[in-house]
Write a protein that holds these residues in place. Structure first.
Motif, PDB file in Angstrom:
ATOM      1  N   ASN A 412       0.794  -1.236   0.000  1.00 25.18           N
ATOM      2  CA  ASN A 412       0.000   0.000   0.000  1.00 25.18           C
ATOM      3  C   ASN A 412       0.819   1.275   0.000  1.00 25.18           C
ATOM      4  OD1 ASN A 412       1.015  -0.093   2.564  1.00 25.18           O
ATOM      5  ND2 ASN A 412      -0.935  -0.602   3.555  1.00 25.18           N
ATOM      6  N   GLU A 413       2.111   1.198  -0.346  1.00 23.37           N
ATOM      7  CA  GLU A 413       2.895   2.425  -0.420  1.00 23.37           C
ATOM      8  C   GLU A 413       2.496   3.204  -1.679  1.00 23.37           C
ATOM      9  OE1 GLU A 413       4.400   3.263   2.065  1.00 23.37           O
ATOM     10  OE2 GLU A 413       4.824   1.400   3.138  1.00 23.37           O
ATOM     11  N   ARG A 414       2.728   4.530  -1.656  1.00 23.32           N
ATOM     12  CA  ARG A 414       2.253   5.380  -2.742  1.00 23.32           C
ATOM     13  C   ARG A 414       3.199   5.384  -3.947  1.00 23.32           C
ATOM     14  NH1 ARG A 414      -2.834   5.994  -1.699  1.00 23.32           N
ATOM     15  NH2 ARG A 414      -2.877   7.740  -3.163  1.00 23.32           N
ATOM     16  N   ILE A 415       4.392   4.819  -3.779  1.00 24.66           N
ATOM     17  CA  ILE A 415       5.355   4.753  -4.882  1.00 24.66           C
ATOM     18  C   ILE A 415       5.728   3.290  -5.101  1.00 24.66           C
ATOM     19  CG2 ILE A 415       7.632   5.476  -5.720  1.00 24.66           C
ATOM     20  CD1 ILE A 415       7.400   7.901  -3.866  1.00 24.66           C
ATOM     21  N   LEU A 416       5.624   2.852  -6.342  1.00 27.96           N
ATOM     22  CA  LEU A 416       5.910   1.452  -6.684  1.00 27.96           C
ATOM     23  C   LEU A 416       7.065   1.404  -7.680  1.00 27.96           C
ATOM     24  CD1 LEU A 416       5.246  -1.610  -6.787  1.00 27.96           C
ATOM     25  CD2 LEU A 416       3.572  -1.082  -8.587  1.00 27.96           C
ATOM     26  N   ILE A 417       8.100   0.601  -7.352  1.00 27.77           N
ATOM     27  CA  ILE A 417       9.221   0.373  -8.272  1.00 27.77           C
ATOM     28  C   ILE A 417       9.143  -1.061  -8.760  1.00 27.77           C
ATOM     29  CG2 ILE A 417      11.730   0.222  -8.502  1.00 27.77           C
ATOM     30  CD1 ILE A 417      12.028   2.486  -6.573  1.00 27.77           C
ATOM     31  N   GLY A 435      13.056  10.559   2.041  1.00 33.78           N
ATOM     32  CA  GLY A 435      12.176   9.964   3.038  1.00 33.78           C
ATOM     33  C   GLY A 435      10.926   9.316   2.487  1.00 33.78           C
ATOM     34  N   HIS A 436      10.843   9.100   1.184  1.00 30.21           N
ATOM     35  CA  HIS A 436       9.653   8.451   0.616  1.00 30.21           C
ATOM     36  C   HIS A 436       9.658   6.961   0.941  1.00 30.21           C
ATOM     37  CE1 HIS A 436       8.232  11.910  -1.675  1.00 30.21           C
ATOM     38  NE2 HIS A 436       9.492  12.135  -2.069  1.00 30.21           N
ATOM     39  N   ARG A 437       8.481   6.417   1.150  1.00 39.38           N
ATOM     40  CA  ARG A 437       8.332   4.996   1.393  1.00 39.38           C
ATOM     41  C   ARG A 437       7.987   4.309   0.064  1.00 39.38           C
ATOM     42  NH1 ARG A 437       7.661   3.541   6.680  1.00 39.38           N
ATOM     43  NH2 ARG A 437       6.360   1.773   6.080  1.00 39.38           N
ATOM     44  N   LEU A 438       8.637   3.165  -0.173  1.00 38.05           N
ATOM     45  CA  LEU A 438       8.532   2.514  -1.471  1.00 38.05           C
ATOM     46  C   LEU A 438       8.022   1.089  -1.344  1.00 38.05           C
ATOM     47  CD1 LEU A 438      12.112   3.455  -2.824  1.00 38.05           C
ATOM     48  CD2 LEU A 438      10.018   4.813  -3.029  1.00 38.05           C
ATOM     49  N   SER A 439       7.256   0.663  -2.336  1.00 35.43           N
ATOM     50  CA  SER A 439       6.973  -0.754  -2.548  1.00 35.43           C
ATOM     51  C   SER A 439       7.805  -1.183  -3.753  1.00 35.43           C
ATOM     52  CB  SER A 439       5.489  -0.995  -2.833  1.00 35.43           C
ATOM     53  OG  SER A 439       4.708  -0.726  -1.701  1.00 35.43           O
ATOM     54  N   LEU A 469       0.115  -6.718 -10.219  1.00 30.16           N
ATOM     55  CA  LEU A 469       0.067  -5.258 -10.074  1.00 30.16           C
ATOM     56  C   LEU A 469      -1.016  -4.854  -9.088  1.00 30.16           C
ATOM     57  CD1 LEU A 469       0.574  -4.065 -13.768  1.00 30.16           C
ATOM     58  CD2 LEU A 469       2.254  -4.127 -11.924  1.00 30.16           C
ATOM     59  N   HIS A 470      -2.181  -5.518  -9.144  1.00 32.46           N
ATOM     60  CA  HIS A 470      -3.233  -5.229  -8.165  1.00 32.46           C
ATOM     61  C   HIS A 470      -2.738  -5.553  -6.758  1.00 32.46           C
ATOM     62  CE1 HIS A 470      -6.736  -3.949 -10.429  1.00 32.46           C
ATOM     63  NE2 HIS A 470      -6.505  -4.894 -11.344  1.00 32.46           N
ATOM     64  N   ALA A 471      -2.079  -6.714  -6.587  1.00 34.35           N
ATOM     65  CA  ALA A 471      -1.579  -7.111  -5.266  1.00 34.35           C
ATOM     66  C   ALA A 471      -0.512  -6.158  -4.762  1.00 34.35           C
ATOM     67  CB  ALA A 471      -1.025  -8.534  -5.329  1.00 34.35           C
ATOM     68  N   ALA A 472       0.239  -5.558  -5.701  1.00 30.71           N
ATOM     69  CA  ALA A 472       1.303  -4.624  -5.306  1.00 30.71           C
ATOM     70  C   ALA A 472       0.770  -3.219  -5.041  1.00 30.71           C
ATOM     71  CB  ALA A 472       2.368  -4.570  -6.395  1.00 30.71           C
ATOM     72  N   GLY A 473      -0.551  -3.018  -5.125  1.00 30.70           N
ATOM     73  CA  GLY A 473      -1.146  -1.726  -4.822  1.00 30.70           C
ATOM     74  C   GLY A 473      -1.033  -0.717  -5.938  1.00 30.70           C
ATOM     75  N   ALA A 474      -0.942  -1.175  -7.188  1.00 37.53           N
ATOM     76  CA  ALA A 474      -0.764  -0.252  -8.307  1.00 37.53           C
ATOM     77  C   ALA A 474      -1.930   0.717  -8.433  1.00 37.53           C
ATOM     78  CB  ALA A 474      -0.587  -1.045  -9.611  1.00 37.53           C
ATOM     79  N   ALA A 475      -3.133   0.260  -8.134  1.00 40.40           N
ATOM     80  CA  ALA A 475      -4.308   1.119  -8.310  1.00 40.40           C
ATOM     81  C   ALA A 475      -4.271   2.334  -7.394  1.00 40.40           C
ATOM     82  CB  ALA A 475      -5.575   0.300  -8.054  1.00 40.40           C
ATOM     83  N   ASN A 476      -3.610   2.227  -6.259  1.00 43.55           N
ATOM     84  CA  ASN A 476      -3.569   3.328  -5.290  1.00 43.55           C
ATOM     85  C   ASN A 476      -2.242   4.085  -5.307  1.00 43.55           C
ATOM     86  OD1 ASN A 476      -6.165   2.604  -4.280  1.00 43.55           O
ATOM     87  ND2 ASN A 476      -5.207   0.950  -3.107  1.00 43.55           N
ATOM     88  N   SER A 477      -1.388   3.782  -6.267  1.00 42.86           N
ATOM     89  CA  SER A 477      -0.067   4.426  -6.318  1.00 42.86           C
ATOM     90  C   SER A 477      -0.163   5.818  -6.920  1.00 42.86           C
ATOM     91  CB  SER A 477       0.899   3.581  -7.150  1.00 42.86           C
ATOM     92  OG  SER A 477       1.102   2.321  -6.572  1.00 42.86           O
TER      93      SER A 477
END
Length: 623
Positions: A412-417, A435-439, A469-477
């Protein structure tokens, strides 16, 4: 032209060099090998098949394969020299346990089992020992060629195989001594002569080491000062063939001498020059060796004794392969590596011919038995590439271990790599620095485990799959960084975000200009060609070293960026007329820069240079 002149010309040709065998062999290699490689069968099998066709058992264009084989063994010699150049003494010392441990263990176990199998086939114990130990000596040429084609010579598995092959080459010396002892005429005199021979062989090795450390480097330094390429080539061949000759006359194998010479020169500043000089000869002669092996297969012997030969080939290869597999597994190799090593090393080799010939000369085996043994080894050499091809198709793909790896789920992090290789690792640093939090997700479990050792939390997942991608929270990134190095997959991921998550901003790593255009059309917010920025900075540093001021550097770099940006935008819209205008502008700029630099190239030459560099509209895949 008179009859006398024609007759004189014919007589001159008759007394000249017979080029027919040379042309035939070159043609066989030139046509058969590319054909077999295109069919996925490998170059070795192509050479062997061509040799069988040309030899006495085929159409008979070459009626003396023995003479060809004797000359072609120099290919194996040169191959071992090049391998030696890659084996610095420190590296060789690091392999000592594998050479004298794993290698000696494999030779001993396989030798005992194959000797026992020979007794079961009905041979006398001494004859079975000769047969079995000859089959133990794997074909260095075939295995090295296969490893080289696969690029696995420097891998861990490849290094183990090379170590075993080195020990097998060394084993030929005591085996020849044992044949003298086992021979019917053997006695104290033979034993003493063999012990003397071993002492001479050890002395020759010592002499070669002294020459390599004290003489070779100063010699090449002296020859290099002459600045004549042909002299250096002649010196390289002198070293290879001279060391091979020294080992041969002292009772060791020529290949071992060449290998030692290569090791001694592996730390020399002339190492790469030597490799470049020897490589063309090595390639041709090694191919000739495989051709000669194929020609040496006597189908009449096979037809006359097909039952015993078929049983021997199948039995010896199976016993040897099982022994190698069992030993590899016992020493903690995984199933796939052990299976591949067993298949690759299950054949007999070229040193078996030496052993069998010596045993025949000593009266230990007769001529027909020697022919049966030789045919068995040759057939096993022919079968090996086929066996590896079959193995490649029947062996299941190795599964990645998931130990210590978490699957991407409910992130659920806002940035996905997506992708955490070299590019992704560097790209993450600036985000983490603020200080950004990453998935972060990646599909390489080994890399995930290594990254965990440095404090990175990476989840396993294939970014090309919508469910992942859905499991990695892409929709909320808020932002997604596509950092993988697979062009097709990167484009597919970008298209998935465009179609399924259109509100998410996407940045992507591009491979080249064409890929960058594909990503733009797939809807990414920002793309960057992976080598563009580094190349710009590299060029800027070059002109700084050459004396450019900071202002000049900035102006030149900005000019390059602007021209690239304009051309890139035109290529996206596929405006051909605008592209033509842009190319004319680039040509004019190139001409002006050339004149300022004192270059007086004609406009058409400059145009050709720019076109060849990929600046025109038709080129693809250039930055």
């Amino acid at each position: 032209m008179s009859v006398e002149a024609v007759a004189g010309g014919a007589e001159a040709v008759a007394h000249g060099v017979d080029l027919v065998p040379v042309v035939v062999l070159l043609a066989a290699g030139a046509f058969a090998v590319p054909l077999f490689k295109r069919l996925g069968l490998g170059s070795v099998l192509g050479y062997l098949a061509a040799g069988l066709l040309l030899g006495p058992s085929g159409i008979g264009l070459i009626d003396d394969p023995g003479s060809v084989l004797a000359a072609a063994e120099l290919g194996v010699v040169m191959f071992l020299f090049i391998i030696g150049l890659e084996m610095e003494p420190s590296r060789l010392w690091a392999l000592r346990r594998q050479i004298f441990g794993l290698g000696a263990l494999q030779v001993a176990i396989c030798g005992a089992l194959l000797t026992g199998f020979g007794v079961l086939l009905g041979f006398a114990p001494a004859v079975a020992f000769v047969f079995g130990m000859g089959f133990v000596l794997t074909s260095t040429a075939i295995v090295m060629q296969i490893l080289g084609e696969r690029g696995e010579l420097s891998s861990q598995g490849g290094q183990r195989i090379v170590s075993i092959l080195l020990l097998e080459d060394l084993a030929i010396v005591p085996l020849l001594a044992l044949i003298a002892i086992l021979a019917p005429s053997g006695g104290d005199e033979s034993l003493v002569s063999r012990l003397t021979g071993i002492a001479i062989a050890l002395g020759a090795v010592g002499l070669l080491i002294v020459l390599g450390r004290r003489i070779m480097n100063p010699l090449f330094s002296l020859l290099a000062s002459a600045k004549l390429r042909e002299v250096m080539t002649a010196a390289a061949l002198l070293v290879v063939l001279g060391s091979a000759l020294l080992m041969q006359v002292s009772g060791l194998s020529m290949a071992m001498g060449a290998f030692l010479a290569g090791v001694l020169l592996s730390t020399s500043s002339f190492k790469h020059q030597l490799e470049a000089d020897v490589e063309p000869f090595r390639g041709i002669l090694l191919g000739l060796f495989f051709l000669a092996v194929g020609m040496s297969l006597d189908l009449q012997v096979v037809a006359g004794h097909w039952q015993i030969i078929a049983l021997a080939v199948v039995g010896y290869m199976a016993v040897k392969a099982l022994a190698i597999y069992g030993l590899a597994r016992l020493l903690k190799s995984n199933h796939v590596e052990a299976l591949e090593r067993a298949a690759m090393m299950s054949q007999g080799g070229e040193f078996a011919f030496v052993l069998y010939t010596t045993a025949s000369a000593a009266g230990l085996i007769d001529g027909p038995t020697n022919a049966i043994f030789t045919a068995t080894v040759i057939i096993s050499m022919v079968i090996t590439p086929c066996l590896l091809i079959v193995l490649r198709y029947v062996t299941p793909k190795s599964q990645q271990s998931m130990d210590g790896v978490e699957i991407a789920e409910n992130l659920n992090e806002r940035i996905l790599i997506i992708g955490f290789g070299r590019f992704g690792q560097m790209a993450s640093q600036t985000l983490l620095g603020q200080g950004h939090r990453l998935s972060i997700i990646d599909n390489d479990t080994e890399m995930i485990r290594v990254a965990a050792q440095f404090g990175f939390k990476i989840y396993y997942g294939d970014g090309g799959r919508l469910d992942i991608l859905h499991a990695a929270g892409a929709a909320n990134s808020d932002l997604v960084l596509i950092c993988i190095d697979d062009k097709a997959t990167a484009t597919r991921i970008a298209e998935l975000f465009r179609d399924e998550f259109p509100l998410v901003k996407v940045m992507a790593r591009a491979f080249d200009r064409v890929h960058a255009i594909e990503l733009i059309k797939a809807g990414v917010e920002y793309q960057l060609r992976e080598t563009f920025e580094s190349a710009i900075r590299f060029g800027a540093q070059a002109i700084e070293i050459l004396g450019a001021t900071p202002d000049e550097i900035e102006a030149v770099v900005e000019g390059v960026r602007e021209r690239d940006r304009r051309r890139f935008e035109m290529q996206i819209t596929e405006d051909v007329s605008a592209l033509d205008a842009a190319n004319m502008l680039l040509l004019r700029n190139a001409a002006e820069q050339a004149r300022e630099g004192g270059i007086t190239a004609a406009p058409d030459q400059i145009a050709k240079t720019v076109s060849d560099a990929g600046i025109d509209t038709g080129k693809k895949g250039h930055d």
